[in-house]
Scaffold this active site. Structure first.
Site, mmCIF file in Angstrom:
data_model
loop_
_atom_site.group_PDB
_atom_site.id
_atom_site.type_symbol
_atom_site.label_atom_id
_atom_site.label_comp_id
_atom_site.label_asym_id
_atom_site.label_seq_id
_atom_site.Cartn_x
_atom_site.Cartn_y
_atom_site.Cartn_z
ATOM 1 N N ASP A 69 -27.551 -37.369 52.913
ATOM 2 C CA ASP A 69 -26.276 -36.679 52.989
ATOM 3 C C ASP A 69 -25.514 -36.708 51.676
ATOM 4 O O ASP A 69 -24.442 -36.128 51.563
ATOM 5 C CB ASP A 69 -25.410 -37.227 54.128
ATOM 6 C CG ASP A 69 -25.066 -38.702 53.933
ATOM 7 O OD1 ASP A 69 -25.280 -39.221 52.828
ATOM 8 O OD2 ASP A 69 -24.590 -39.320 54.899
ATOM 9 N N CYS A 119 14.745 -24.023 24.400
ATOM 10 C CA CYS A 119 14.832 -24.175 22.946
ATOM 11 C C CYS A 119 13.437 -24.160 22.333
ATOM 12 O O CYS A 119 12.429 -24.065 23.044
ATOM 13 C CB CYS A 119 15.544 -25.486 22.578
ATOM 14 S SG CYS A 119 14.632 -26.940 23.132
ATOM 15 N N ASP A 127 -33.879 -39.028 55.210
ATOM 16 C CA ASP A 127 -32.950 -39.844 55.977
ATOM 17 C C ASP A 127 -32.873 -39.236 57.380
ATOM 18 O O ASP A 127 -33.034 -38.034 57.542
ATOM 19 C CB ASP A 127 -31.578 -39.813 55.299
ATOM 20 C CG ASP A 127 -30.539 -40.573 56.089
ATOM 21 O OD1 ASP A 127 -30.786 -41.734 56.418
ATOM 22 O OD2 ASP A 127 -29.483 -39.987 56.393
ATOM 23 N N ASP A 144 -26.311 -42.208 51.070
ATOM 24 C CA ASP A 144 -27.632 -42.391 50.467
ATOM 25 C C ASP A 144 -27.603 -42.267 48.939
ATOM 26 O O ASP A 144 -28.635 -42.090 48.319
ATOM 27 C CB ASP A 144 -28.605 -41.348 51.034
ATOM 28 C CG ASP A 144 -28.695 -41.433 52.540
ATOM 29 O OD1 ASP A 144 -28.976 -42.524 53.050
ATOM 30 O OD2 ASP A 144 -28.473 -40.413 53.212
ATOM 31 N N CYS A 181 -32.846 -17.208 16.479
ATOM 32 C CA CYS A 181 -31.377 -17.230 16.377
ATOM 33 C C CYS A 181 -30.821 -18.356 17.238
ATOM 34 O O CYS A 181 -29.956 -19.123 16.814
ATOM 35 C CB CYS A 181 -30.784 -15.899 16.852
ATOM 36 S SG CYS A 181 -31.297 -14.460 15.898
#
Length: 815
Positions: free
Chosen positions: A710, A94, A510, A714, A29
């Site tokens: 971070d 309106c 890092d 990086d 399905c």
């Protein structure tokens, strides 16, 4: 328009829709819906997750409206879940106003239909839950220049899964009651059970017909409807197998009943009413167990959603009112009392308190908040009353982003699922062919002329071969794995990243903000003069540095104040760029800075050189201190290691992964940090633009590289790596730059992510193996006549449930 401009324009029009689907019974399905949606003009990508019952579609909004996607799904024979909300709208003057609102809402992503009644000043909006919220609708109306207040949410489906489970339970109960006498009659047929008393009525063909017909055509109607829709659209699914098998048993029994009417001797008639009824009952039971287990596999989303506050206390027109969380709008001033959850993301405008943010960051210590501080929805206010200006509400909040990432990961397809998709796409026609061959072989060769015996074997083949287990094998594992990972603070952006992470064999870390805290702090104070005490020295240094704007000066002052020392005022101050500072404090001339600063003033620092060199070799920045033209000591600051970095690096190495430290710092500092945490390989003095090149260099050696940073500075390296992991805080999750966000800022999340990926992939392989093995073993056994149809039905139901339960083991993984 050139090709580039055209591609850019198409990219702008690309929209993403997530639709909840009802009526799917097996993987075939899901494949049919996926193919149908993919063939639509304007659809660039479509994924249908059978386990989550969701379709994720990327389409060109200039060519398609989401409503057309729903129509396509309905045309294929399935349904979509929608919700409705009634709104009280003010400011309309309106018919043009009502038309403007209606038009604006109908253009919104996630809205199926919107109608506005000018006379009653009401609106009714039908929308896709999860794709859009009531608050998004209210905000859109306000952007159009009007006001809207939800009268009351009117769910069209409520919790459709709960309703479906309740309905299945009711059908199963009725089916079981009607089938029980037929089961009793069947069991008593065996020689070893002949001692069981059997009412003669139970063997009456017409009595069995009365019991079996409602099961076959009322309770089992769903299989006929599903089979018809599948065949109408040129494909076949599990419903086709069930409908064929049970119909063959039922109609053959009906034929036998009519042919033997009036002849008596009910015990001699070969009837299979119990086969069709018990099969349907067992399949319903399997579907119920499967639905219950699938519900458990999305517990992570429910848990995250349960963290949200339900109401908010806001100031409107000078009065304090309590409103549902959906009615909070950006700019509202909220009152948050001690012990209450912060309703939405915002900024503190009045009051001070400490906030428990552990649900976002994993940090157990409360965080102090004061005017100007940011707070986040679902965090807990501990001890002070706050007034907060709402800044991010609804789907923009940090928690909503997390929920969205988890949902997208659970709804996405891992590449390994393509195997199951290809198999299930051709599975049903092959099984039907095997069943026909089985019947012909038994009827014409193995047991000539025994129609009922040949039919029984063919029915067993049809029933045992269910593609459900195959269809559930991958998505249930992805759901359970990504959900549990989210609970551990690891957000996988998609199933493909959950799969790819297990191949990583090298990690580049890092340094700043990843291995270290990213914030320098005062670490060492060293005196060589007995004329001054340490406290006196720090008072004067603190007084001088407080006037400097240098980040290291802030670290020194903060460290001094933390030691309970309050610096006095300075008489004069001068910053010497690149060298340090000069100041007059308490009548003394003070110098704080580099060797060159003291040398300029003809002050010798030889006595401090050895200590200074030693501190620098440890990765620290040392600053010399001179008072009244004499060197008296030094202070050192360092970007301190995170408490968990060393243990986390050891865990990563234990997984057999190569670890490299990459930083823009000098070689000596980088080596010192690397040595302290146990990293052997260092890439130092790498500029931000050079980090991606270093990743490519490692990849060229055949390594599968994960970059951890971070997520902002990086970004190029994160995008270049095979897997990018962003260290997040739960407030600025770097969703775009990285494939995985490590919410807790703890390097232990890296081995958690890799372990979860490996365990999930092992779990998927187990599921695929057993789903395929089940059919490879089961179909020949059924074809050879060693499996009664009712046993085949039980085995089929058990196969789906066992696959789901195996996937759920991932939810018990420890962090």
């Amino acid at each position: 328009m050139n090709a580039t401009e055209k591609a850019t324009e198409e990219g702008k029009n690309n929209k993403h829709a997530v639709l909840q689907i009802t009526g799917m019974t097996c993987a075939a399905c899901a494949n049919r819906i996926e193919k149908g949606l993919s063939r639509m003009e304007g659809v660039s990508e479509a994924n249908v997750n059978f386990a989550l019952e969701k379709a994720s579609v990327t389409y060109d909004a200039s060519q398609l409206h989401p409503h057309e996607l729903e129509q396509k799904i309905e045309h294929l024979g399935y349904g979509t879940v929608k919700e409705k909300v009634d709104l009280q709208i003010t400011g309309m003057t309106c018919a043009a106003c009502s038309a403007r609102i209606e038009k604006g809402l109908n253009r919104m992503e996630g809205i199926s239909h919107a109608s506005v009644n000018l006379a009653l000043e009401t609106g009714r909006v039908e929308f896709v839950p999860g794709e859009i919220t009531v608050q998004d609708v209210v905000r859109k109306i306000e952007q159009l220049g009007y006001k809207a207040i939800p009268k009351q949410d009117v769910p069209n489906s409520g919790d459709h899964r709960k309703k479906e489970i309740t309905r299945q339970k009711r059908k199963l109960l009725i089916s079981a009651i009607l089938s029980f006498p037929l089961l009793w009659a069947m069991v008593s047929h065996f020689s070893f059970t002949s001692f069981i008393w059997l009412p003669d009525l139970f063997m009456n063909p017409w009595f069995q017909l009365i019991l079996a017909a409602p099961v076959q055509f009322i309770i089992g109607a769903q299989f006929y409807v599903g089979a018809y829709k599948a065949l109408r659209n040129g494909s076949a699914n599990m419903d086709v197998l069930v409908a064929l098998g049970t119909s063959a048993a039922f109609f053959y029994s009906l034929y036998q009943s009519i042919m033997n009417a009036g002849h008596g001797g009910h015990h001699e008639v070969q009837l299979y009413y119990e086969t069709s009824s018990i099969l349907i009952t067992l399949i319903l039971m399997g579907k119920l167990f499967e639905a219950l287990a699938k519900g458990r596999s999305s517990e992570a989303i429910k848990t995250l959603m349960g963290l949200q506050a339900k109401t908010a206390r806001i100031m409107r027109d000078g009065e304090e009112v309590e409103v549902p969380i959906e009615n909070v709008i950006s700019g509202d001033i909220l009152l948050v009392k001690p012990g209450e959850k912060v309703p939405v993301d915002g900024e503190v405008v009045e009051g001070s308190s400490s906030i428990d943010e552990s649900m976002l960051t994993g940090e157990s210590l409360p965080v102090s908040k004061e005017p100007g501080s940011l707070v986040f929805g679902a965090t807990l206010n501990k001890n002070g009353a706050l007034r907060v200006r709402a800044t991010k509400v609804g789907r923009d909040s940090a928690l909503a982003q997390i929920i969205r990432v988890v949902e997208e990961a659970q709804g996405s397809k891992a590449p390994i699922q393509r195997i199951a998709d290809r198999i299930s796409g051709i599975f049903v026609p092959i099984v039907v062919g095997i069943a026909v061959i089985t019947f012909l072989v038994w009827y014409f060769l193995a047991d000539r002329g025994n129609f009922s015996g040949a039919l029984e074997k063919a029915i067993a083949v049809l029933v045992i071969a269910c593609p459900c287990a195959l269809g559930l094998a991958t998505p249930t594992s992805i759901m359970a794995g990504s959900g549990r990972a989210a609970e551990l603070g690891v957000l996988f952006k998609g199933g493909e990243f959950l799969e790819a992470t297990h191949r990583v064999n090298a990690i580049v870390l890092d340094k700043t903000g990843t291995v270290t805290e990213g914030k320098p702090s005062l670490t060492d104070v060293w005196l060589i003069s007995s004329n001054y005490s340490e406290q006196q020295l720090l008072e004067w240094v603190g007084a001088a540095e407080r006037n400097s704007e240098h980040p290291l000066a802030d670290a020194i002052v903060e460290g001094i104040i933390k030691r309970g020392i309050q610096p006095p005022a300075v008489q004069s101050f001068e910053a010497v760029p690149g060298y340090g500072i000069r100041a007059e404090v308490s009548g003394h001339q003070l110098l704080v800075g580099t060797r060159k600063l003291l040398a300029q003033s003809e002050i010798s620092s030889d006595e401090l050189e050895e200590k200074m060199t030693a501190l620098e070799s440890e990765g620290k920045t040392a600053m010399l201190i001179a008072i009244d033209q004499q060197a008296v000591g030094l202070v050192a600051v360092a970007d301190t290691l995170k408490a968990t970095s060393k243990a986390a690096v050891a865990r990563i190495k234990n997984l057999g992964i190569e670890v490299t430290l990459m930083t823009g710092d000098n070689e000596r500092t980088a080596r010192a940090i690397a040595s302290e945490v146990g990293i052997d390989q260092v890439l130092a003095e790498v500029l931000p633009e050079g980090k991606a090149a270093e990743i490519q260099r490692l990849q060229s050696t055949g390594l599968k590289v994960a970059m951890v940073g971070d997520g902002i500075n990086d970004a190029p390296a994160l995008a270049t790596a095979d897997i990018g992991m962003a260290i997040g805080t739960g407030t600025d999750v770097a969703m775009e730059a990285a494939d995985i966000t490590l919410m807790r800022g703890d390097l232990n999340s890296i081995p958690d992510a890799i372990s979860m990926s490996r365990k999930t992939m092992n779990n998927i392989r187990q599921n695929l193996f057993w789903a395929l093995a089940y059919n490879i073993i089961g179909i020949p056994i059924a074809a050879l006549g060693f499996l009664a149809p009712w046993l085949a039905g039980a085995a089929m139901a058990l196969s789906s449930v066992s696959v789901v339960l195996n996937a759920l083991r991932l939810q018990r993984m420890k962090g």
